[in-house]
Design an enzyme around this catalytic site. Structure first.
Site, short mmCIF file in Angstrom:
data_model
loop_
_atom_site.label_atom_id
_atom_site.label_comp_id
_atom_site.label_asym_id
_atom_site.label_seq_id
_atom_site.Cartn_x
_atom_site.Cartn_y
_atom_site.Cartn_z
N ASN A 83 0.82 -1.21 0.00
CA ASN A 83 0.00 0.00 0.00
C ASN A 83 0.85 1.26 0.00
O ASN A 83 0.47 2.27 -0.60
CB ASN A 83 -1.00 -0.01 1.16
CG ASN A 83 -2.22 -0.88 0.83
OD1 ASN A 83 -2.32 -1.41 -0.28
ND2 ASN A 83 -3.12 -1.04 1.78
N VAL A 134 -7.18 7.96 3.06
CA VAL A 134 -8.08 6.97 3.68
C VAL A 134 -7.42 5.59 3.75
O VAL A 134 -7.69 4.79 4.65
CB VAL A 134 -9.42 6.89 2.89
CG1 VAL A 134 -10.34 5.84 3.47
CG2 VAL A 134 -10.12 8.24 2.88
N ASN A 186 -5.42 2.29 4.37
CA ASN A 186 -4.78 1.73 5.57
C ASN A 186 -3.44 1.08 5.24
O ASN A 186 -3.25 0.65 4.10
CB ASN A 186 -5.69 0.68 6.19
CG ASN A 186 -6.71 1.31 7.12
OD1 ASN A 186 -6.41 2.27 7.82
ND2 ASN A 186 -7.92 0.76 7.14
N ARG A 190 -18.50 5.98 15.16
CA ARG A 190 -18.86 4.68 15.74
C ARG A 190 -19.16 4.83 17.23
O ARG A 190 -20.16 4.29 17.73
CB ARG A 190 -17.70 3.69 15.52
CG ARG A 190 -17.62 3.25 14.08
CD ARG A 190 -16.53 2.23 13.84
NE ARG A 190 -16.64 1.69 12.49
CZ ARG A 190 -15.62 1.36 11.71
NH1 ARG A 190 -14.38 1.48 12.15
NH2 ARG A 190 -15.81 0.87 10.51
N HIS A 199 -5.29 5.17 14.42
CA HIS A 199 -6.51 4.52 13.98
C HIS A 199 -6.46 3.05 14.40
O HIS A 199 -5.47 2.38 14.20
CB HIS A 199 -6.58 4.62 12.45
CG HIS A 199 -7.83 4.06 11.87
ND1 HIS A 199 -9.07 4.24 12.43
CD2 HIS A 199 -8.04 3.34 10.75
CE1 HIS A 199 -9.98 3.65 11.68
NE2 HIS A 199 -9.38 3.08 10.66
N1 LIG Z 1 -9.06 5.24 7.33
C1 LIG Z 1 -10.12 4.51 7.61
O1 LIG Z 1 -10.76 4.70 8.63
C2 LIG Z 1 -10.55 3.45 6.64
C3 LIG Z 1 -11.84 2.92 6.69
C4 LIG Z 1 -12.22 1.98 5.74
C5 LIG Z 1 -11.32 1.56 4.76
N2 LIG Z 1 -10.06 2.07 4.78
C6 LIG Z 1 -9.06 1.67 3.78
O2 LIG Z 1 -9.42 2.26 2.53
C7 LIG Z 1 -8.89 1.48 1.48
C8 LIG Z 1 -9.98 1.17 0.47
O3 LIG Z 1 -10.95 0.32 1.02
P1 LIG Z 1 -12.09 -0.32 0.07
O4 LIG Z 1 -12.97 -1.10 0.94
O5 LIG Z 1 -12.64 0.75 -0.80
O6 LIG Z 1 -11.19 -1.31 -0.81
P2 LIG Z 1 -11.50 -1.83 -2.28
O7 LIG Z 1 -10.61 -3.00 -2.47
O8 LIG Z 1 -12.96 -1.95 -2.49
O9 LIG Z 1 -10.99 -0.62 -3.24
C9 LIG Z 1 -9.64 -0.30 -3.42
C10 LIG Z 1 -9.47 0.16 -4.86
O10 LIG Z 1 -8.14 0.66 -5.04
C11 LIG Z 1 -7.78 0.35 -6.38
N3 LIG Z 1 -6.34 0.44 -6.58
C12 LIG Z 1 -5.37 -0.43 -6.22
N4 LIG Z 1 -4.18 0.01 -6.64
C13 LIG Z 1 -4.39 1.18 -7.27
C14 LIG Z 1 -3.53 2.11 -7.92
N5 LIG Z 1 -2.22 1.93 -7.99
N6 LIG Z 1 -4.09 3.21 -8.47
C15 LIG Z 1 -5.43 3.42 -8.41
N7 LIG Z 1 -6.29 2.57 -7.81
C16 LIG Z 1 -5.77 1.46 -7.25
C17 LIG Z 1 -8.32 -1.06 -6.58
O11 LIG Z 1 -8.40 -1.39 -7.96
C18 LIG Z 1 -9.68 -0.97 -5.89
O12 LIG Z 1 -10.70 -0.63 -6.80
C19 LIG Z 1 -8.27 0.24 2.14
O13 LIG Z 1 -6.89 0.45 2.34
C20 LIG Z 1 -8.99 0.20 3.48
O14 LIG Z 1 -8.25 -0.50 4.46
C21 LIG Z 1 -9.66 2.99 5.69
#
Ligand SMILES: NC(=O)c1ccc[n+]([C@@H]2O[C@H](COP(=O)([O-])OP(=O)(O)OC[C@H]3O[C@@H](n4cnc5c(N)ncnc54)[C@H](O)[C@@H]3O)[C@@H](O)[C@H]2O)c1
Length: 315
Positions: free
Chosen positions: A96, A119, A121, A152, A176
């Site tokens: 990531n 956003v 992680n 939450r 987080h």
């Molecule tokens: N900060 C927070 O509180 C919080 C809360 C929820 C989710 N998250 C994080 O947010 C992220 C997204 O979660 P999600 O459920 O949407 O995941 P998801 O897998 O549904 O979506 C991630 C997207 O990123 C795309 N992607 C991957 N590499 C890429 C790149 N190089 N360029 C452009 N796009 C790319 C993928 O194709 C995918 O469509 C995760 O890392 C998750 O852990 C953080």
């Protein structure tokens, strides 16, 4: 006057839902970008086709081309991969970090004045990557975590007491996830601290449920993680910035001495407005709260150091 422009990087669950909220609120035109061909175009077109029904006039497109993102005011970074079975925490961290680094570099080429809302992680570590890759001042690289964690906590408080979520306010500090530090004495219902409305045992139970709020959803969904509340939280931050609302929201901010922490992203209350993070709000912590905060900051530092070690091992 032209509408503002927001790019959402990552057209997955969080990204597409955030894009929907932003467009449907008429807050900005939205560009949804992803590495997968067709995915952002398909979701973008589907969202655009819902505009007449909602109705709203925001333009929304999906693309794989960063040129389309140019001149964005705010960019929300949700791109990344989820941890897969057999994958170590360090594998996820380095994968990531690589994704966030490359997308931020592409974004800043086309939107040098944007504000980045991170956003992906592990959140606090990804904020470090984005700060470094963008070369932006700390005011323009902010992480989303505290708004979700406190949403939450507010939900659980309202459920427990049978009151409106609107009248509940919660205060959370720290990184987080597991090491998040909710502050019950500053968490209130219509101004009344929750410590006066429930027993210490119930407060503790809600605190623990909040800290493992993400895991609770993952366990239920089995595939994938939470996205409605995370997208709503990202939306709230984007709105605060674009409408210069000076909202006081818990966000991951790069501290330079505040709360006794230097050179680290940790969740603290900040004033969020048109300039991004306009100010960190510092409060006196009790010895116990300070210890929990330092523990949380130490966990973030450990992640950042692990990331640096992986990067130097990779040469
Ligand atoms: N900060 C927070 O509180 C919080 C809360 C929820 C989710 N998250 C994080 O947010 C992220 C997204 O979660 P999600 O459920 O949407 O995941 P998801 O897998 O549904 O979506 C991630 C997207 O990123 C795309 N992607 C991957 N590499 C890429 C790149 N190089 N360029 C452009 N796009 C790319 C993928 O194709 C995918 O469509 C995760 O890392 C998750 O852990 C953080």
């Amino acid at each position: 006057m032209a509408r503002n422009k927001v790019t959402v990087v990552g057209a997955g669950n969080v990204g597409a839902t955030a894009a929907q909220r932003i467009a449907e609120a008429g807050l900005a035109d939205v560009v949804l970008i992803d590495i997968v061909e067709g995915l952002p175009q398909g979701k973008g077109l589907d969202l655009a086709e819902s505009a007449p029904v909602i109705p709203h006039d925001a333009r929304i497109i999906g693309t794989n081309d960063y040129a389309d993102t140019s001149g964005s005011d705010v960019v929300v970074i949700t791109s990344g991969i989820a941890r897969k079975p057999g994958m170590s925490r360090d594998d996820l961290l380095s994968t990531n970090a690589g994704i966030v680094r490359s997308v931020v570099q592409a974004i800043v080429q086309h939107s040098p004045d944007c504000i980045l809302v991170i956003v992906t992680n592990p959140l606090d570590a990804m904020c470090h990557v984005a700060l470094e890759a963008s070369g932006f001042p700390r005011e323009r690289v902010i992480g989303m975590a505290g708004v979700l964690d406190s949403a939450r906590f507010r939900t659980f408080i309202a459920m427990e007491l049978g009151v409106s979520v609107e009248d509940t306010h919660a205060f959370v500090l720290g990184g987080h996830g597991d090491t998040m530090v909710p502050l019950p004495r500053y968490s209130t219902v219509a101004g009344i601290p929750i410590t006066e409305l429930m027993t210490p045992e119930r407060v503790q139970a809600l605190v623990e449920r909040t800290a493992s709020g993400g895991a609770e959803i993952v366990a239920l969904l089995k595939t994938g993680s939470a996205y409605y509340a995370p997208a709503a939280a990202a939306f709230e931050m984007v709105e605060a910035i674009l409408q210069d609302r000076k909202r006081v929201l818990p966000c991951a901010a790069y501290l330079t001495g505040e709360y006794g922490v230097d050179g680290l992203y940790v969740g603290v209350p900040i004033v969020l407005g048109a300039r991004g993070m306009e100010r960190v709000i510092e409060i006196e912590l009790t010895a116990e709260e300070q210890a929990a905060f330092q523990k949380s900051a130490a966990a973030v530092r450990e992640l950042v150091e692990a990331m640096a070690a992986i990067a130097s091992a990779a040469g």
